[in-house]
Design a protein around this motif. Structure first.
Motif, short mmCIF file in Angstrom:
data_model
loop_
_atom_site.label_atom_id
_atom_site.label_comp_id
_atom_site.label_asym_id
_atom_site.label_seq_id
_atom_site.Cartn_x
_atom_site.Cartn_y
_atom_site.Cartn_z
N THR B 142 -37.42 9.20 24.34
CA THR B 142 -36.69 10.38 24.80
C THR B 142 -37.55 11.61 24.56
O THR B 142 -38.43 11.61 23.70
CB THR B 142 -35.36 10.54 24.04
OG1 THR B 142 -35.61 10.28 22.66
CG2 THR B 142 -34.30 9.58 24.53
N TYR B 143 -37.27 12.64 25.31
CA TYR B 143 -38.03 13.86 25.20
C TYR B 143 -37.99 14.38 23.78
O TYR B 143 -36.93 14.36 23.15
CB TYR B 143 -37.43 14.90 26.16
CG TYR B 143 -38.15 16.22 26.12
CD1 TYR B 143 -39.31 16.40 26.88
CD2 TYR B 143 -37.67 17.26 25.34
CE1 TYR B 143 -39.97 17.61 26.83
CE2 TYR B 143 -38.35 18.45 25.29
CZ TYR B 143 -39.49 18.63 26.04
OH TYR B 143 -40.14 19.81 25.99
N PRO B 144 -39.05 14.88 23.17
CA PRO B 144 -40.37 15.08 23.76
C PRO B 144 -41.28 13.86 23.68
O PRO B 144 -42.38 13.89 24.20
CB PRO B 144 -40.93 16.21 22.90
CG PRO B 144 -40.31 16.00 21.56
CD PRO B 144 -38.97 15.40 21.81
N ASN B 145 -40.82 12.82 23.00
CA ASN B 145 -41.69 11.63 22.88
C ASN B 145 -41.33 10.65 23.97
O ASN B 145 -40.60 9.69 23.74
CB ASN B 145 -41.52 11.00 21.51
CG ASN B 145 -41.97 11.92 20.41
OD1 ASN B 145 -43.03 12.54 20.53
ND2 ASN B 145 -41.16 12.05 19.37
N VAL B 146 -41.79 10.93 25.15
CA VAL B 146 -41.38 10.12 26.27
C VAL B 146 -42.59 9.71 27.11
O VAL B 146 -43.61 10.39 27.14
CB VAL B 146 -40.35 10.89 27.13
CG1 VAL B 146 -40.98 12.10 27.78
CG2 VAL B 146 -39.70 9.99 28.15
N ARG B 147 -42.44 8.57 27.72
CA ARG B 147 -43.55 8.04 28.51
C ARG B 147 -42.94 7.28 29.68
O ARG B 147 -41.88 6.68 29.56
CB ARG B 147 -44.36 7.08 27.66
CG ARG B 147 -45.57 6.49 28.31
CD ARG B 147 -46.46 5.90 27.23
NE ARG B 147 -45.89 4.68 26.66
CZ ARG B 147 -46.30 3.45 27.01
NH1 ARG B 147 -47.22 3.30 27.92
NH2 ARG B 147 -45.76 2.38 26.47
N ARG B 148 -43.61 7.34 30.79
CA ARG B 148 -43.15 6.59 31.95
C ARG B 148 -44.12 5.46 32.20
O ARG B 148 -45.32 5.68 32.29
CB ARG B 148 -43.08 7.51 33.16
CG ARG B 148 -41.80 7.35 33.92
CD ARG B 148 -41.70 8.29 35.09
NE ARG B 148 -40.66 7.78 35.99
CZ ARG B 148 -39.37 7.86 35.73
NH1 ARG B 148 -38.94 8.44 34.63
NH2 ARG B 148 -38.48 7.36 36.57
#
Lengths: 517, 307
Positions: B142-148
């Motif tokens: 989840t934001y801010p630790n997010v990656r797609r």
């Protein structure tokens, strides 16, 4: 009175004929235009037609197994419906095959299954079973009718002419020849028994071997198919005997037979419910995502009512109630109605076998990876609210509530009055249905994705967090397939054709003439 | 891709060669990738005329075209290395040895641009609702630790494909010689059993639809699939058949990479002979941690995802 009855009959057959005609038109359109007229897609490649295919194969195998009770196990009580069972097995097998035919992407190549062979394919094994089965069925039926055909072929009218053709030159009417026929039938029945089990158990195996779909995969599936086939077969015979067939029998005998068939149906149905319970309870407890998602889709998805209303209430609960309640269980008309309800309810079972298991994409996000679903299918996620706006839902609930309350009042008034037994039965069942329906709407309301279907207009309430929804997971449930108009019409056409074939066969063939056993 | 031209037009070899060297030396992989579809469309006619020729003959000639390019270490030459791998594989095939074509997909390099999907559509002229490869997306964290995470997904050409044994007419099968799972369009009856049996959603049904009405030339002309030059709009096969990725078999046997692998702008898609320990794919799988999807089903996919 008689005139009114004849008028009703004519209207009914006219309607069936018209639907069949329109439906066959749809079949022609489908044949000319290919699978594009369906709403099938790469996520749900099997739909309504495959569901009807396994439905009719089930009816057929169930009827045949009922006939083996007479001709193999010597269950004399059912003797008088033996031929009828065999005949319906034949007609519904043909109906099932027709559904496979219109479901093929390249219809004109259907015959190549006998040329291009892959014996490791369950489907190819099944095709062998179907061929063997149809041969055994036809032979058995012919041998059982042979003497009657010879007898009826002695006249000069059109019926006699048909009988003569169908007798294939046989002229022997002696009792020895009949005894010989019966011996052959017994042998054929013994061969036919495993074949019929193979026909429907194998149809279940079509699904059971697919390890890509956890809902299908497993050894329980073929057994479920056989048991539900037996339930639908015996229910069909109950229904047909109670309302249409058995004209040549004594009333007493016929009524007793209907009640007996009703009891048999109830037994199979109860066993079927047990298997269903086993499947769902283990599946939900096991909590394998792909499996659980499918079950959530069946129980609480956009088509939740197919499971709860068609399959459980209409197809199992109410029929069992009718058969076991003393008020209705002794009336052959009621029991016949129960049979009809089971026959219809099993359609829900078949739909829920085929479509939900496919509606959960095999990989998460596969449906969104590439926007290739056609517009109607994609728009489908917004389908239930359109059909059931909250006003609609409120109206349904209000109607059900009123019906339930008045039903209870009426029941109180009718208590103890023997003359109104039939009415009392009717009202009690209606009330039960209304109360159950309300309970189910509530269940649906607390069960998962209620926001889209039964929010009752209450906004700001996240119903996905409600008790049952919470246990079974919280993601939105989608369905990627809803049958297209052509699929419905074609199905109606093929079903109408099966009904007409059944009726014509019943009129022409000596399916229940009494002969010395 | 330029190697094909050398196969059919030996006279233009020098021009082709120099242009390719130009590409491999000076142009970034990204630019090269963007170039590919354009060059490819120019070659369309060449491919079609080639379709009639026996594959072995075609396979032989490009082999001579590549030795000049020695594998250079570094990213820019990955395509050349894969082409060289492919030549060795084709030579192996010519000697009658088996190969096992497969892929190694670098998940770190996939940007989710879907050039592979488009390239495949253009190459195989697939209709609406048919796409031999797709790119799956998943958001992790989840934001801010997010990656797609983007995941290119072709057919995995499994060692034990669950889709082939179910076919009632044996129209789909795994080729002994190179492990590619193919469909015989002339035999398939369109029952769609294989679509339900594939655990990876890699099979599609051709519903006979077109993007344009009346069909424009880009979908009414012949598709090079399997070198059979079928014209879809006439209503014959493959309309009504099951369809799937075939690793661009018609390109591979002419010494070209599958359209998706060639187009990939991040060079995330690697194609080659998994049985050749020197090949890029085999080395990548050995060096990097990799996974295959749904291993528990025992399908043994031949497409590996590098983490």
């Amino acid at each position: 009175m008689q005139q009114a009855q004849r008028f009703l009959k004519l209207t009914a057959w006219g309607a069936i004929g018209l639907v069949t005609l329109v439906g066959m038109g749809a079949v022609v359109i489908r044949a000319l235009n290919g699978l594009g007229v369906t709403n099938l897609n790469f996520i749900v490649p099997w739909g309504l037609w495959v569901a009807f295919y396994i439905y009719f194969i089930g009816l057929s195998a169930g009827s045949f197994l009922m006939s083996t009770m007479v001709y193999v196990f010597g269950f004399k009580k059912l003797e008088s419906i033996g031929r009828l069972a065999l005949f319906s097995a034949l007609i519904f097998l043909i109906a099932g095959m027709n559904f496979v035919l219109i479901d093929l992407g390249r219809m004109e190549r259907f015959w190549t299954v006998f040329v291009n062979r892959n014996l490791w394919s369950v489907l190819e094994i099944e095709i062998h079973f179907y061929v063997l089965y149809i041969v055994i069925l036809t032979l058995e039926l012919w041998l059982l009718m042979r003497r009657d055909l010879v007898v009826c072929g002695q006249g000069n009218d059109w019926k006699a002419r048909i009988c003569r053709i169908l007798a294939f030159g046989s002229k022997d009417v002696s009792d020895e020849s009949v005894a010989r026929d019966r011996r052959i039938v017994r042998v054929l029945g013994i061969i036919g028994l495993p074949v019929a089990i193979g026909v429907h158990g194998g149809t279940g195996a079509l699904f059971a071997v697919v390890k890509a779909r956890p809902m299908w995969y497993g050894p329980l599936f073929p057994i479920i198919f056989i048991v539900s086939a037996l339930a639908s077969g015996s229910a069909l015979l109950t229904f047909v005997l109670a309302f249409f067939a058995g004209k040549g029998m004594a009333k007493q005998e016929r009524d007793e037979l209907v009640l007996l068939l009703g009891k048999i149906t109830a037994g199979f149905l109860a066993f079927d419910l047990l298997l269903l319970w086993s499947e769902f309870s283990v599946g939900i407890y096991g909590n394998i995502p792909e499996d659980l998602e499918v079950m959530r889709l069946i129980l609480f998805g956009p088509f939740w009512w197919v499971f709860w209303f068609v399959q459980i209430i209409f197809g199992a609960f109410v029929p069992l109630l009718i058969i076991f309640l003393p008020a209705t269980g002794k009336n052959p008309k009621w029991v016949g109605l129960a049979g009809f309800m089971v026959v219809v309810g099993i359609i829900g079972v078949r739909l829920n076998i085929v479509i939900p298991a496919l509606s959960i994409p095999v990989l998460p996000g596969l449906d969104e990876a590439y926007t290739m679903l056609p517009a109607p299918t994609q728009a489908f996620t917004t389908y239930p609210p359109v059909i059931l706006t909250w006003l609609n839902r409120f109206a349904i609930l209000a109607a059900l509530g009123t019906f339930g309350i008045f039903g209870l009042i009426a029941l109180r008034r009718l208590r103890g009055q023997e003359a109104y037994r039939f009415q009392r039965g009717l009202v009690s069942i209606g009330t039960a249905v209304a109360v159950l329906a309300i309970a189910l709407f509530v269940l649906r309301w607390v069960g998962g994705t209620a926001v889209t279907t039964l929010g009752l207009g209450i906004s700001g309430l996240d119903l996905t967090q409600t008790p049952i929804g919470g246990i079974l997971g919280q993601t939105e449930l989608h369905s990627f397939y809803i049958p297209s108009p052509n699929e419905w019409l074609s199905s109606a056409g093929l079903i109408g054709m099966a009904i007409i074939m059944f009726a014509v066969g019943y009129m022409v063939l000596p399916l229940e003439s009494k002969e010395g056993h | 891709m330029n190697d094909t031209k050398t196969a059919s037009k030996p006279t233009s070899l020098s021009v082709q060669e120099s242009r390719r060297r130009f590409l491999s030396k000076f142009v970034s992989p990204v630019f090269g990738g963007l170039m590919a579809p354009a060059v490819e469309s120019m070659e369309q006619e060449t491919i079609m005329t080639l379709a009639e020729e026996p594959t072995t003959k075609v396979a032989a000639s490009p082999a001579k075209a590549t030795p000049g390019i020695s594998p250079i270490s570094g990213e820019s030459s990955v395509i050349d290395q894969m082409l060289a791998d492919l030549q060795r594989a084709l030579e192996k095939r010519e000697r009658g040895e088996k190969v096992r074509f497969g892929m190694a997909v670098d998940l770190r390099k996939c940007t989710g641009c879907r050039a592979c999907t488009v390239a495949c559509k253009a190459e195989n002229m697939t209709p609406p609702e048919v796409s031999y490869n797709v790119v799956l997306e998943e958001e992790i964290g989840t934001y801010p630790n997010v990656r797609r995470v983007f995941m290119y997904k072709p057919c995995f050409h499994c060692e034990n494909p669950p889709c082939t044994p179910v076919c009632p007419v044996g129209a789909t099968y795994k080729r002994e010689e190179d492990g590619i799972v193919v469909i015989d369009y002339d035999v398939c009856i369109g029952c769609r059993y294989c679509l339900t049996a594939c655990p990876y959603g890699s099979r599609f049904i051709d519903l006979g639809k077109t993007y344009t009405d009346p069909p424009q030339p880009y979908e009414s002309s012949a598709s090079p699939e399997y070198g059979e030059n079928r014209i879809r709009v006439e209503g014959g096969s493959p309309v009504g058949n099951a369809r799937k990725c075939h690793f661009c078999i018609h390109r591979v046997y002419r010494g070209m990479l599958p359209a998706c692998a060639e187009t990939c702008i991040g060079r995330a898609i690697h194609f080659g002979d998994l049985d050749d320990p020197e090949s890029v794919v085999a080395r990548l799988i050995a060096e990097r941690p990799s996974i295959r999807l749904k291993e528990e089903l025992g399908t043994e996919p031949n497409v590996y995802y590098l983490l």
